[in-house]
Design a protein around this motif. Structure first.
Motif, PDB file in Angstrom:
ATOM      1  N   SER A 169       0.831  -1.199   0.000  1.00  0.00           N
ATOM      2  CA  SER A 169       0.000   0.000   0.000  1.00  0.00           C
ATOM      3  C   SER A 169       0.873   1.260   0.000  1.00  0.00           C
ATOM      4  CB  SER A 169      -0.928  -0.008   1.216  1.00  0.00           C
ATOM      5  OG  SER A 169      -1.829   1.062   1.168  1.00  0.00           O
ATOM      6  N   THR A 170       1.941   1.243   0.774  1.00  0.00           N
ATOM      7  CA  THR A 170       2.870   2.375   0.819  1.00  0.00           C
ATOM      8  C   THR A 170       3.536   2.577  -0.536  1.00  0.00           C
ATOM      9  OG1 THR A 170       3.267   2.064   3.175  1.00  0.00           O
ATOM     10  CG2 THR A 170       4.955   3.279   1.935  1.00  0.00           C
ATOM     11  N   ILE A 171       3.950   1.489  -1.165  1.00  0.00           N
ATOM     12  CA  ILE A 171       4.577   1.595  -2.492  1.00  0.00           C
ATOM     13  C   ILE A 171       3.604   2.226  -3.484  1.00  0.00           C
ATOM     14  CG2 ILE A 171       5.390   0.257  -4.487  1.00  0.00           C
ATOM     15  CD1 ILE A 171       6.641  -1.704  -2.410  1.00  0.00           C
ATOM     16  N   LEU A 172       2.361   1.733  -3.521  1.00  0.00           N
ATOM     17  CA  LEU A 172       1.372   2.284  -4.445  1.00  0.00           C
ATOM     18  C   LEU A 172       1.119   3.769  -4.157  1.00  0.00           C
ATOM     19  CD1 LEU A 172      -1.159  -0.690  -4.588  1.00  0.00           C
ATOM     20  CD2 LEU A 172       0.361   0.093  -6.431  1.00  0.00           C
ATOM     21  N   PRO A 222       5.811  -7.325  -9.048  1.00  0.00           N
ATOM     22  CA  PRO A 222       6.044  -6.028  -8.430  1.00  0.00           C
ATOM     23  C   PRO A 222       5.715  -4.919  -9.422  1.00  0.00           C
ATOM     24  CG  PRO A 222       8.140  -7.016  -9.026  1.00  0.00           C
ATOM     25  CD  PRO A 222       7.062  -8.026  -9.331  1.00  0.00           C
ATOM     26  N   VAL A 223       5.095  -3.862  -8.920  1.00  0.00           N
ATOM     27  CA  VAL A 223       4.666  -2.772  -9.787  1.00  0.00           C
ATOM     28  C   VAL A 223       5.853  -1.889 -10.148  1.00  0.00           C
ATOM     29  CG1 VAL A 223       2.316  -2.737  -8.905  1.00  0.00           C
ATOM     30  CG2 VAL A 223       4.021  -1.257  -7.864  1.00  0.00           C
ATOM     31  N   ARG A 224       5.798  -1.399 -11.360  1.00  0.00           N
ATOM     32  CA  ARG A 224       6.771  -0.415 -11.825  1.00  0.00           C
ATOM     33  C   ARG A 224       6.013   0.892 -12.047  1.00  0.00           C
ATOM     34  NH1 ARG A 224       9.642  -2.282 -17.045  1.00  0.00           N
ATOM     35  NH2 ARG A 224       7.494  -2.068 -17.712  1.00  0.00           N
ATOM     36  N   PRO A 225       6.568   2.011 -11.682  1.00  0.00           N
ATOM     37  CA  PRO A 225       5.853   3.280 -11.875  1.00  0.00           C
ATOM     38  C   PRO A 225       5.342   3.478 -13.298  1.00  0.00           C
ATOM     39  CG  PRO A 225       7.730   3.635 -10.462  1.00  0.00           C
ATOM     40  CD  PRO A 225       7.833   2.209 -10.954  1.00  0.00           C
ATOM     41  N   ILE A 226       6.120   3.093 -14.295  1.00  0.00           N
ATOM     42  CA  ILE A 226       5.685   3.284 -15.685  1.00  0.00           C
ATOM     43  C   ILE A 226       4.428   2.467 -15.973  1.00  0.00           C
ATOM     44  CG2 ILE A 226       7.221   1.503 -16.636  1.00  0.00           C
ATOM     45  CD1 ILE A 226       6.209   4.831 -18.340  1.00  0.00           C
ATOM     46  N   ASP A 227       4.313   1.287 -15.387  1.00  0.00           N
ATOM     47  CA  ASP A 227       3.127   0.459 -15.606  1.00  0.00           C
ATOM     48  C   ASP A 227       1.902   1.065 -14.929  1.00  0.00           C
ATOM     49  OD1 ASP A 227       4.582  -1.379 -17.132  1.00  0.00           O
ATOM     50  OD2 ASP A 227       5.136  -2.529 -15.340  1.00  0.00           O
ATOM     51  N   VAL A 228       2.081   1.605 -13.728  1.00  0.00           N
ATOM     52  CA  VAL A 228       0.975   2.285 -13.044  1.00  0.00           C
ATOM     53  C   VAL A 228       0.538   3.482 -13.888  1.00  0.00           C
ATOM     54  CG1 VAL A 228       0.267   3.548 -10.978  1.00  0.00           C
ATOM     55  CG2 VAL A 228       1.757   1.542 -10.753  1.00  0.00           C
ATOM     56  N   TYR A 229       1.496   4.255 -14.337  1.00  0.00           N
ATOM     57  CA  TYR A 229       1.204   5.419 -15.173  1.00  0.00           C
ATOM     58  C   TYR A 229       0.436   5.012 -16.432  1.00  0.00           C
ATOM     59  CZ  TYR A 229       1.905   9.528 -18.085  1.00  0.00           C
ATOM     60  OH  TYR A 229       1.709  10.609 -18.902  1.00  0.00           O
ATOM     61  N   ASN A 230       0.896   3.975 -17.105  1.00  0.00           N
ATOM     62  CA  ASN A 230       0.237   3.531 -18.334  1.00  0.00           C
ATOM     63  C   ASN A 230      -1.200   3.088 -18.079  1.00  0.00           C
ATOM     64  OD1 ASN A 230       2.427   4.106 -19.957  1.00  0.00           O
ATOM     65  ND2 ASN A 230       3.265   2.027 -19.822  1.00  0.00           N
ATOM     66  N   ARG A 231      -1.459   2.445 -16.939  1.00  0.00           N
ATOM     67  CA  ARG A 231      -2.839   2.038 -16.612  1.00  0.00           C
ATOM     68  C   ARG A 231      -3.712   3.254 -16.340  1.00  0.00           C
ATOM     69  NH1 ARG A 231       0.259  -1.523 -17.294  1.00  0.00           N
ATOM     70  NH2 ARG A 231      -0.153  -3.739 -17.281  1.00  0.00           N
TER      71      ARG A 231
END
Length: 177
Positions: A22-25, A116-125
């Motif tokens: 949760s902290t990472i997200l 594990p999530v990568r910032p670029i993947d979160v951004y793309n979603r």
């Protein structure tokens, strides 16, 4: 909002029972300028946050306690007391096998994000949800975003599969648009 625009007005609900994840997200979202982030650990708290804060989207863990991410998504889509049946939901999971992804899609998620999530993947979603939202479909056994990623130019009728038409009564309320 375009991908060049700011995310500062976007409200995000995180449903994740692992504090570290949760902290990472949260940190990733804050890195994009998102300031209104509501973190919850279970489905009941998430529904309450939906009622109180009206989030624009949700990041939902697949594996949770009593109610998992699939069940939560189904409740959001179909429960009579759902605060927002149209809430864009990104399923976040370390389980990326095809069967799990297909289950999530069948439950009504808009996007799937692998841990594990990568910032670029979160951004793309996030950009996909904003710039390419999918219309919602109501059918006898499904309510949620259109599961088709592309339009088939060879398809000419209102029914995706011949069996769908056979299983429908003429009185069923179906919106394919």
């Amino acid at each position: 909002m375009s991908s060049e625009g700011s995310f500062e007005r976007v409200r995000v609900l995180i449903l994740e029972d692992n504090n570290h994840m949760s902290t990472i997200l949260r940190k990733v979202l804050q890195g994009f300028g998102i300031r209104q982030i509501y973190e919850t650990r279970d489905a009941a708290d998430a529904f309450e946050a939906m009622r109180n804060h009206n989030p624009d989207l949700a990041l939902v863990d697949y594996m949770l306690g009593d109610v998992d991410g699939l069940e939560f998504t189904q409740l959001v889509r179909t429960a009579s007391d759902s605060p927002n049946k149209y809430l864009p939901i990104v399923m976040v999971s370390g389980h990326t096998d095809r069967s799990r992804v297909m289950e999530a899609i069948a439950a009504g998620v808009n996007e799937y994000l692998a841990k594990p999530v990568r910032p670029i993947d979160v951004y793309n979603r996030l950009v996909a949800l904003i710039e390419r939202p999918r219309r919602f479909v109501k059918a006898p056994t499904y309510f949620g975003p259109d599961r088709r990623r592309r339009q088939d130019p060879r398809y000419t009728g209102p029914w995706r599969r011949a069996t769908d038409k056979q299983n429908m009564s003429k009185d069923d309320d179906v919106d394919f648009g």
